[in-house]
Design a protein around this motif. Structure first.
Motif, PDB file in Angstrom:
ATOM      1  N   LYS A 242      11.597  67.574  53.537  1.00 36.97           N
ATOM      2  CA  LYS A 242      13.010  67.812  53.857  1.00 36.97           C
ATOM      3  C   LYS A 242      13.366  67.188  55.194  1.00 36.97           C
ATOM      4  O   LYS A 242      12.565  67.167  56.126  1.00 36.97           O
ATOM      5  CB  LYS A 242      13.296  69.314  53.913  1.00 36.97           C
ATOM      6  N   ILE A 243      14.584  66.695  55.274  1.00 34.68           N
ATOM      7  CA  ILE A 243      15.122  66.140  56.523  1.00 34.68           C
ATOM      8  C   ILE A 243      15.640  67.302  57.363  1.00 34.68           C
ATOM      9  O   ILE A 243      16.448  68.107  56.891  1.00 34.68           O
ATOM     10  CB  ILE A 243      16.251  65.135  56.232  1.00 34.68           C
ATOM     11  N   VAL A 244      15.160  67.378  58.609  1.00 29.54           N
ATOM     12  CA  VAL A 244      15.577  68.484  59.479  1.00 29.54           C
ATOM     13  C   VAL A 244      16.423  68.026  60.665  1.00 29.54           C
ATOM     14  O   VAL A 244      17.110  68.846  61.276  1.00 29.54           O
ATOM     15  CB  VAL A 244      14.369  69.314  59.982  1.00 29.54           C
ATOM     16  N   ASP A 245      16.366  66.728  60.989  1.00 30.03           N
ATOM     17  CA  ASP A 245      17.163  66.251  62.128  1.00 30.03           C
ATOM     18  C   ASP A 245      17.241  64.730  62.098  1.00 30.03           C
ATOM     19  O   ASP A 245      16.527  64.079  61.321  1.00 30.03           O
ATOM     20  CB  ASP A 245      16.536  66.711  63.453  1.00 30.03           C
ATOM     21  N   PHE A 246      18.110  64.205  62.941  1.00 32.45           N
ATOM     22  CA  PHE A 246      18.246  62.760  63.099  1.00 32.45           C
ATOM     23  C   PHE A 246      18.172  62.464  64.598  1.00 32.45           C
ATOM     24  O   PHE A 246      18.857  63.103  65.394  1.00 32.45           O
ATOM     25  CB  PHE A 246      19.573  62.262  62.518  1.00 32.45           C
ATOM     26  N   ILE A 247      17.304  61.522  64.975  1.00 37.95           N
ATOM     27  CA  ILE A 247      17.052  61.178  66.384  1.00 37.95           C
ATOM     28  C   ILE A 247      17.501  59.737  66.602  1.00 37.95           C
ATOM     29  O   ILE A 247      17.310  58.890  65.735  1.00 37.95           O
ATOM     30  CB  ILE A 247      15.536  61.262  66.706  1.00 37.95           C
ATOM     31  N   TRP A 248      18.060  59.456  67.777  1.00 42.07           N
ATOM     32  CA  TRP A 248      18.393  58.068  68.085  1.00 42.07           C
ATOM     33  C   TRP A 248      18.323  57.826  69.590  1.00 42.07           C
ATOM     34  O   TRP A 248      18.343  58.751  70.394  1.00 42.07           O
ATOM     35  CB  TRP A 248      19.765  57.686  67.529  1.00 42.07           C
ATOM     36  N   TYR A 249      18.184  56.555  69.924  1.00 37.82           N
ATOM     37  CA  TYR A 249      18.184  56.105  71.322  1.00 37.82           C
ATOM     38  C   TYR A 249      19.460  55.335  71.565  1.00 37.82           C
ATOM     39  O   TYR A 249      20.119  54.876  70.635  1.00 37.82           O
ATOM     40  CB  TYR A 249      16.951  55.233  71.595  1.00 37.82           C
ATOM     41  N   ASP A 250      19.800  55.164  72.827  1.00 40.97           N
ATOM     42  CA  ASP A 250      21.037  54.470  73.197  1.00 40.97           C
ATOM     43  C   ASP A 250      20.828  52.953  73.110  1.00 40.97           C
ATOM     44  O   ASP A 250      20.894  52.246  74.108  1.00 40.97           O
ATOM     45  CB  ASP A 250      21.458  54.887  74.612  1.00 40.97           C
ATOM     46  N   ASP A 251      20.539  52.482  71.911  1.00 39.39           N
ATOM     47  CA  ASP A 251      20.322  51.062  71.654  1.00 39.39           C
ATOM     48  C   ASP A 251      21.016  50.730  70.343  1.00 39.39           C
ATOM     49  O   ASP A 251      20.573  51.148  69.273  1.00 39.39           O
ATOM     50  CB  ASP A 251      18.826  50.750  71.571  1.00 39.39           C
ATOM     51  N   TYR A 252      22.107  49.993  70.439  1.00 39.88           N
ATOM     52  CA  TYR A 252      22.932  49.731  69.264  1.00 39.88           C
ATOM     53  C   TYR A 252      22.294  48.752  68.285  1.00 39.88           C
ATOM     54  O   TYR A 252      22.801  48.547  67.196  1.00 39.88           O
ATOM     55  CB  TYR A 252      24.309  49.221  69.699  1.00 39.88           C
ATOM     56  N   THR A 253      21.172  48.150  68.661  1.00 40.65           N
ATOM     57  CA  THR A 253      20.525  47.188  67.767  1.00 40.65           C
ATOM     58  C   THR A 253      19.446  47.833  66.900  1.00 40.65           C
ATOM     59  O   THR A 253      18.930  47.189  66.002  1.00 40.65           O
ATOM     60  CB  THR A 253      19.885  46.040  68.569  1.00 40.65           C
ATOM     61  N   GLU A 254      19.091  49.084  67.169  1.00 40.81           N
ATOM     62  CA  GLU A 254      18.008  49.743  66.444  1.00 40.81           C
ATOM     63  C   GLU A 254      18.521  50.827  65.514  1.00 40.81           C
ATOM     64  O   GLU A 254      19.540  51.466  65.773  1.00 40.81           O
ATOM     65  CB  GLU A 254      17.011  50.384  67.423  1.00 40.81           C
ATOM     66  N   LYS A 255      17.753  51.038  64.460  1.00 43.48           N
ATOM     67  CA  LYS A 255      18.047  52.137  63.537  1.00 43.48           C
ATOM     68  C   LYS A 255      17.593  53.447  64.181  1.00 43.48           C
ATOM     69  O   LYS A 255      16.730  53.465  65.053  1.00 43.48           O
ATOM     70  CB  LYS A 255      17.285  51.942  62.227  1.00 43.48           C
ATOM     71  N   GLY A 256      18.171  54.550  63.704  1.00 43.41           N
ATOM     72  CA  GLY A 256      17.767  55.860  64.168  1.00 43.41           C
ATOM     73  C   GLY A 256      16.488  56.306  63.464  1.00 43.41           C
ATOM     74  O   GLY A 256      15.882  55.548  62.695  1.00 43.41           O
ATOM     75  N   PHE A 257      16.094  57.550  63.708  1.00 43.01           N
ATOM     76  CA  PHE A 257      14.850  58.107  63.180  1.00 43.01           C
ATOM     77  C   PHE A 257      15.158  59.389  62.422  1.00 43.01           C
ATOM     78  O   PHE A 257      15.770  60.307  62.970  1.00 43.01           O
ATOM     79  CB  PHE A 257      13.877  58.409  64.325  1.00 43.01           C
ATOM     80  N   ILE A 258      14.743  59.444  61.172  1.00 41.51           N
ATOM     81  CA  ILE A 258      14.922  60.643  60.356  1.00 41.51           C
ATOM     82  C   ILE A 258      13.709  61.540  60.585  1.00 41.51           C
ATOM     83  O   ILE A 258      12.578  61.141  60.323  1.00 41.51           O
ATOM     84  CB  ILE A 258      15.078  60.268  58.874  1.00 41.51           C
ATOM     85  N   LEU A 259      13.961  62.758  61.084  1.00 43.40           N
ATOM     86  CA  LEU A 259      12.892  63.720  61.357  1.00 43.40           C
ATOM     87  C   LEU A 259      12.689  64.606  60.130  1.00 43.40           C
ATOM     88  O   LEU A 259      13.629  65.205  59.621  1.00 43.40           O
ATOM     89  CB  LEU A 259      13.238  64.577  62.579  1.00 43.40           C
ATOM     90  N   LEU A 260      11.444  64.662  59.664  1.00 39.24           N
ATOM     91  CA  LEU A 260      11.106  65.450  58.487  1.00 39.24           C
ATOM     92  C   LEU A 260      10.531  66.804  58.882  1.00 39.24           C
ATOM     93  O   LEU A 260      10.132  67.004  60.036  1.00 39.24           O
ATOM     94  CB  LEU A 260      10.101  64.677  57.622  1.00 39.24           C
ATOM     95  N   ASP A 261      10.461  67.717  57.933  1.00 43.26           N
ATOM     96  CA  ASP A 261      10.020  69.087  58.233  1.00 43.26           C
ATOM     97  C   ASP A 261       8.548  69.200  58.610  1.00 43.26           C
ATOM     98  O   ASP A 261       8.111  70.240  59.086  1.00 43.26           O
ATOM     99  CB  ASP A 261      10.342  70.027  57.073  1.00 43.26           C
ATOM    100  N   ASN A 262       7.759  68.127  58.430  1.00 47.12           N
ATOM    101  CA  ASN A 262       6.352  68.146  58.864  1.00 47.12           C
ATOM    102  C   ASN A 262       6.162  67.367  60.162  1.00 47.12           C
ATOM    103  O   ASN A 262       5.049  66.995  60.515  1.00 47.12           O
ATOM    104  CB  ASN A 262       5.441  67.599  57.769  1.00 47.12           C
ATOM    105  N   GLU A 263       7.256  67.080  60.866  1.00 45.74           N
ATOM    106  CA  GLU A 263       7.299  66.404  62.169  1.00 45.74           C
ATOM    107  C   GLU A 263       7.173  64.888  62.086  1.00 45.74           C
ATOM    108  O   GLU A 263       7.260  64.202  63.098  1.00 45.74           O
ATOM    109  CB  GLU A 263       6.259  66.965  63.141  1.00 45.74           C
ATOM    110  N   TYR A 264       6.934  64.314  60.897  1.00 50.58           N
ATOM    111  CA  TYR A 264       6.937  62.854  60.763  1.00 50.58           C
ATOM    112  C   TYR A 264       8.355  62.345  60.937  1.00 50.58           C
ATOM    113  O   TYR A 264       9.320  63.037  60.597  1.00 50.58           O
ATOM    114  CB  TYR A 264       6.418  62.436  59.380  1.00 50.58           C
TER     115      TYR A 264
END
Length: 198
Positions: free
Chosen positions: A132-154
């Motif tokens: 399951k997706i539990v959160d969405f993480i991103w950095y202040d860089d408009y050229t990069e994709k964000g990171f989908i955080l899963l319920d097992n921390e991956y």
């Protein structure tokens, strides 16, 4: 679809399409299937929207085989390529090797080219399936994709363009926030903080 709509959804499959260009740049595209219903793109860091996508014909299902994979060890003596090439040429010029080639059609094979040991590495993609997706993480860089955080921390992300041969184009994952921050730093944003929940 808004970014907060993917929270609580399950990653049921991931597809990848990678194009390589020798001496140039490799390009990759990921297709994340959620709840066996629809496919999304991993959003860029600046986006509040999630695009739904149509699966490309040449996209490969990364979850098709989640078994561990073999790694073959060769060249036990750790000789250089030049040393191996010289040894091969010497053996090829040998009278017995030439006769074997003429009579049996068999060319010289060096023992250094044959695996002396096989190890099995864990296929960690199995830790992404049905999570399951539990959160969405991103950095202040408009050229990069964000990171989908899963319920097992991956965390999963996508690199769209990378130098040829690096293997970075396409799907990338991190085992934990600790691994992500070691590489990217602590200056990240969380959707859960922005929404004031989770």
């Amino acid at each position: 679809m808004k970014i907060n709509d993917i929270i609580g959804k399950t990653v049921t499959s991931i597809y990848s399409s990678v194009t390589t260009e020798v001496g140039g740049l490799d390009t990759g595209e990921c297709f994340i299937e959620l709840d066996n219903k629809f496919i999304i793109d991993i959003p860029f860091s600046f986006s509040d929207d999630v695009w739904q996508k149509t699966l490309k014909q040449n996209a490969v299902n990364l979850f098709a085989d989640l078994s561990d994979y073999p790694v073959y060890h060769i060249n036990k003596e750790e000789k250089t390529i030049a040393e191996l090439a010289e040894k091969y040429q010497r053996k090829r010029r040998n009278v017995f090797s030439r006769l074997r080639k003429i009579i049996f059609g068999q060319d010289v094979v060096l023992k250094e080219y044959k695996p002396y040991k096989v190890e099995y590495r864990e296929n960690e993609l199995k830790y992404l399936k049905d999570r399951k997706i539990v959160d969405f993480i991103w950095y202040d860089d408009y050229t990069e994709k964000g990171f989908i955080l899963l319920d097992n921390e991956y965390l999963i992300t996508e690199t769209t363009i990378a130098p040829h041969g690096t293997g970075l184009a396409g799907l990338n994952y991190y085992k934990s926030m600790n691994d992500l921050t070691k590489e990217k730093g602590n200056e990240y944003f969380r959707l859960s903080d922005k929404m004031g929940c989770c």
